[in-house]
Design an enzyme around this catalytic site. Structure first.
Site, PDB file in Angstrom:
ATOM      1  CD  GLU A 230      -2.535   1.097   2.761  1.00 46.75           C
ATOM      2  OE1 GLU A 230      -3.211   2.091   3.113  1.00 46.75           O
ATOM      3  OE2 GLU A 230      -2.508   0.029   3.427  1.00 46.75           O
ATOM      4  CG  ASP A 232      -1.581   4.923   3.039  1.00 46.94           C
ATOM      5  OD1 ASP A 232      -2.473   4.463   2.314  1.00 46.94           O
ATOM      6  OD2 ASP A 232      -1.273   4.438   4.145  1.00 46.94           O
ATOM      7  CD  GLU A 235      -3.575   7.053   5.578  1.00 47.96           C
ATOM      8  OE1 GLU A 235      -4.550   6.348   5.880  1.00 47.96           O
ATOM      9  OE2 GLU A 235      -2.434   6.863   6.021  1.00 47.96           O
ATOM     10  CG  HIS A 246       1.606   1.091   4.989  1.00 42.29           C
ATOM     11  ND1 HIS A 246       1.598   0.994   6.364  1.00 42.29           N
ATOM     12  CD2 HIS A 246       0.975   2.254   4.698  1.00 42.29           C
ATOM     13  CE1 HIS A 246       0.983   2.044   6.885  1.00 42.29           C
ATOM     14  NE2 HIS A 246       0.601   2.834   5.895  1.00 42.29           N
TER      15      HIS A 246
END
Length: 454
Positions: A230, A232, A235, A246
């Protein structure tokens, strides 16, 4: 949703062994165009968005009786994962009326709470598609991704998220014969948290050991999680932001159970790095960089640029740096610089930044342990799907993004303070009642060569 009697439903169960598609609501994807860019200019691409399957009405194939109601499965029908998938269907979506999702031209707005005809919807998650049956897949090494965001209407406790995950382009339809819905109906989700609340994983219902959430009337947790790498990108709410890679030791969407999921006390024993290596300007020592009226003013639209730089300047090189640039009011603004004792001055994510951050904050080295930037680069090269969402947090009230976290550590310790929000903020019941009209707008999505999209 309205329902037929259980007796009628049970007498007409289908014998097909597959996750079904309902026919009671037509599925029509809202259009969302995006651009691909090179030094020669940008080209507009026709795209669509699709709602994640987890939000969809799940009912028996022969009528409108719910298979999943509130946060519980009908165990008379869903006796096991395979039987449930063969007996139940996910249906089309009324994007605006039920889910508060509106798209027009180059932008999409997600509304937090939507009062529909049959239910109250909380948040949403959508994916970018390049056709009716396929997610758009992007290979981002030696590339950049840019979008505009208006999050001025997002208070503490909410998360307007834009990110990439290593999902299958067809939503797993080809790999799992039990999945007859595919990307057209938003199946196949995964992320580095290995979520257990996904109702259908690998073409089977996640009914084994299903436990309704004690504080979320719409969610529960099954035996299986669904894991993948993942990235990101964003956020954020009006008070705090973070960019976080991640990594996982598995490639692509992978169903987990037991220790591999990394639940609870086994958080650092699972296949995925749940903490990530985050760059949150407030957490990294600059509390005046991004927020209301700050250098990057969250009361206005922001252009967010994320670059994936390789060691040799080619798409085949190793990922060496993730760099953030902002554009606002005609000004190009470089990322903030770390101001943490024991750390060098960094304004981007690198393996050295992550190592120094984890040491300074006394955090686990789970990102590096699972391959760090090199592993993230492999996932970017494999190709990832773009996700856009709006959600509240029933596990930790979003304190890990915008407040002091974890609560058992002194807020004066390095890395604990992540934003200005109170530790009492973010309780979902409060946010849902106080800010039902909260929304986020994402627009002007652009992918391309470095320094060509802004």
């Amino acid at each position: 949703m309205f329902s037929l009697t259980a007796l009628t439903a049970l007498s007409l169960l289908t014998s097909a062994r597959a996750q079904q598609v309902g026919t009671l609501q037509a599925e029509s994807h809202p259009s969302l165009s995006y651009q691909t860019c090179t030094s020669s200019g940008c080209t507009t691409q026709s795209g669509e968005i699709v709602l994640d399957s987890n939000w969809r009405w799940t009912h028996q194939t022969n009528g409108s009786t719910n298979c999943y109601d509130g946060n519980e499965w009908d165990t008379a029908v869903c006796t096991d994962g395979e039987t449930c998938a063969s007996s139940c269907a996910i249906d089309g979506a009324d994007y605006e009326g039920t889910y508060g999702i509106s798209a027009s031209g180059t932008g999409v707005t997600l509304t937090f709470v939507t009062e529909g005809q049959y239910s109250t919807n909380i948040g949403s998650r959508v994916y970018l598609m390049d056709s009716e049956d396929s997610y758009a897949v992007f290979q981002l090494k030696n590339q950049e991704f840019t979008f505009d965001v208006d999050m001025s209407n997002l208070p503490c406790g909410l998360n307007g998220a834009v990110y990439f995950v290593e999902m299958e382009a067809d939503g797993g339809m080809g790999a799992y014969s039990g999945n007859k819905a595919g990307a057209k109906y938003g199946t196949g989700y995964c992320d580095a948290q290995c979520p257990h609340d996904i109702k259908f994983i690998n073409g089977e219902a996640n009914v084994e050991d299903w436990t309704p959430s004690p504080n979320d009337t719409n969610a529960g947790s099954g035996r299986y999680g669904t894991c993948c790498n993942e990235m990101d990108i964003w956020e954020a709410n009006s008070q705090a932001t973070a960019v976080t890679p991640h990594t996982c030791t598995v490639a692509g969407q992978t169903r987990c159970e037991g220790t591999d999921c990394g639940d609870g006390d086994e958080r650092y024993d699972g296949v995925c790095d749940k903490d990530g290596c985050d760059f949150n300007s407030w957490r990294m020592g600059d509390e005046t960089f991004i927020g209301e009226g700050m250098t990057i003013d969250t009361t206005q639209t922001i252009t967010v640029v994320t670059q994936f730089i390789t060691s040799d300047g080619t798409a085949s090189g190793d990922l060496s740096e993730i760099r953030r640039i902002y554009v606002q009011n005609g000004q190009t603004i470089q990322n903030s610089v770390t101001a943490i004792e024991g750390m060098d001055e960094f304004d981007s994510i690198t393996d050295e930044f992550c190592a120094q951050q984890k040491a300074a904050f006394s955090d686990e080295t789970s990102f590096a342990d699972r391959g760090g930037m090199s592993r993230m680069g492999e996932s970017l090269e494999n190709g990832m799907v773009l996700v856009m969402s709006l959600w509240d947090d029933h596990a930790a009230n979003m304190l890990w993004l915008d407040s002091d976290y974890p609560l058992d550590r002194d807020a004066s310790q390095p890395g604990v303070s992540r934003g200005p929000c109170s530790t009492d903020s973010g309780v979902p019941s409060d946010v849902e009642s106080d800010s039902p009209g909260a929304s986020v707008t994402y627009s002007n999505l652009r992918f391309g060569d470095l320094d060509t999209t802004y």
